[in-house]
Design a protein around this motif. Sequence first.
Motif, PDB file in Angstrom:
ATOM      1  N   VAL A 167      11.215  -1.657  -6.935  1.00 15.13           N
ATOM      2  CA  VAL A 167      10.251  -2.156  -5.946  1.00 15.13           C
ATOM      3  C   VAL A 167      10.381  -3.674  -5.782  1.00 15.13           C
ATOM      4  CG1 VAL A 167       7.802  -2.575  -5.492  1.00 15.13           C
ATOM      5  CG2 VAL A 167       8.593  -0.288  -6.148  1.00 15.13           C
ATOM      6  N   THR A 168      10.650  -4.085  -4.558  1.00 15.11           N
ATOM      7  CA  THR A 168      10.721  -5.503  -4.209  1.00 15.11           C
ATOM      8  C   THR A 168       9.720  -5.783  -3.099  1.00 15.11           C
ATOM      9  OG1 THR A 168      13.049  -5.720  -4.840  1.00 15.11           O
ATOM     10  CG2 THR A 168      12.188  -7.343  -3.296  1.00 15.11           C
ATOM     11  N   MET A 169       8.966  -6.865  -3.246  1.00 16.59           N
ATOM     12  CA  MET A 169       8.021  -7.292  -2.218  1.00 16.59           C
ATOM     13  C   MET A 169       8.318  -8.740  -1.888  1.00 16.59           C
ATOM     14  SD  MET A 169       5.489  -6.054  -0.436  1.00 16.59           S
ATOM     15  CE  MET A 169       5.527  -6.985   1.087  1.00 16.59           C
ATOM     16  N   ALA A 181       3.265  -2.422   2.286  1.00 10.34           N
ATOM     17  CA  ALA A 181       4.473  -1.598   2.244  1.00 10.34           C
ATOM     18  C   ALA A 181       5.541  -2.434   1.558  1.00 10.34           C
ATOM     19  CB  ALA A 181       4.928  -1.222   3.648  1.00 10.34           C
ATOM     20  N   PRO A 182       6.222  -1.907   0.537  1.00 14.33           N
ATOM     21  CA  PRO A 182       7.226  -2.729  -0.139  1.00 14.33           C
ATOM     22  C   PRO A 182       8.353  -3.106   0.819  1.00 14.33           C
ATOM     23  CG  PRO A 182       7.491  -0.433  -0.737  1.00 14.33           C
ATOM     24  CD  PRO A 182       6.220  -0.523   0.047  1.00 14.33           C
ATOM     25  N   THR A 183       8.988  -4.214   0.547  1.00 16.99           N
ATOM     26  CA  THR A 183      10.151  -4.595   1.346  1.00 16.99           C
ATOM     27  C   THR A 183      11.325  -3.680   1.033  1.00 16.99           C
ATOM     28  OG1 THR A 183       9.373  -6.876   1.156  1.00 16.99           O
ATOM     29  CG2 THR A 183      11.585  -6.557   2.042  1.00 16.99           C
ATOM     30  N   GLU A 225       8.297   4.662   0.213  1.00 19.07           N
ATOM     31  CA  GLU A 225       9.660   4.133   0.237  1.00 19.07           C
ATOM     32  C   GLU A 225       9.794   3.194   1.426  1.00 19.07           C
ATOM     33  OE1 GLU A 225      14.312   5.559   0.812  1.00 19.07           O
ATOM     34  OE2 GLU A 225      12.917   6.912  -0.225  1.00 19.07           O
ATOM     35  N   ASN A 226      10.611   2.169   1.252  1.00 20.04           N
ATOM     36  CA  ASN A 226      10.873   1.261   2.365  1.00 20.04           C
ATOM     37  C   ASN A 226      12.191   0.531   2.115  1.00 20.04           C
ATOM     38  OD1 ASN A 226      10.410   0.122   4.854  1.00 20.04           O
ATOM     39  ND2 ASN A 226       8.531  -0.942   4.283  1.00 20.04           N
TER      40      ASN A 226
END
Length: 279
Positions: free
Chosen positions: A11-13, A56-58, A71-72
Amino acid sequence: MSENVLKLQDVTMQFGGVVAVNSLSLEVNKGEIVSLIGPNGAGKTTAFNVITGVYAPTNGAVYFNGKQIIENFPSGKMKKLYAGTDNGKYTKRIEPSPDKITKLGIARTFQNIRLWKSQTVFDNVLIAKHLRRTSNIFTATFRLNWAEEKRQREETAELLKILGLYDVKDEICTSLPYGLQRRLEIARALATEPSLLLLDEPAAGMNPQETDELTAFIGKIRDDFKLTVFMIEHHMDLVMNISDRIYVLNFGALIAHGTPEEIQNNPEVIAAYLGESEE
């Protein structure tokens, strides 16, 4: 083998050019109390906001009870701006809203108390129970939902008794002492009938006695309600006394994971909190 309840995968934001959380992967197993710690600005609340659908995660994915729920991947302007890792690994866009996440069985509290200030203790919890209502405009207008409403009022009263709040049920919530307001916020989260409870700095602003009481309270609700608890906290006494496992974030990246004893003796964790000593 432990049953996995929550799983974050890569997970990256990223906000503009700032990577607040970078490729965070972690797991929380059924029945555990797991803490996420780190210095201010490490990305802890951002991670909670991704899990609960606020952001929403990047990039990356989130799983709940073995099912992918989020998912994103980088798109639009973020394709060029993206500074995280794992680019191209994820290709789907699954972005449920916070109410959908809550209906799945994930509830949370907030770093700053967010009670409905003009409502009583009882109504704060009852309103949260409406998430599970089956009534609609028609049935509500003609009072065809009276049985469900009666049941939810009874359940609200019972929950307040269990959590030691029944005696103040008719008080306006903001008139309560700070510690009881924190407890009420947890009660409101429990009213949504979660299996996973996220607590964002539940001991913030509490004195040592209130913190000790909260430590016992969290353990009790975990056992009584058969919950899994994922918690952000800065009070290290609380974290070390109650956590089964601990994850440590620093500048958005995971730097350590282990038991309380392992984390206490981890040089990277000590450096992150206390700073490197100058030679």
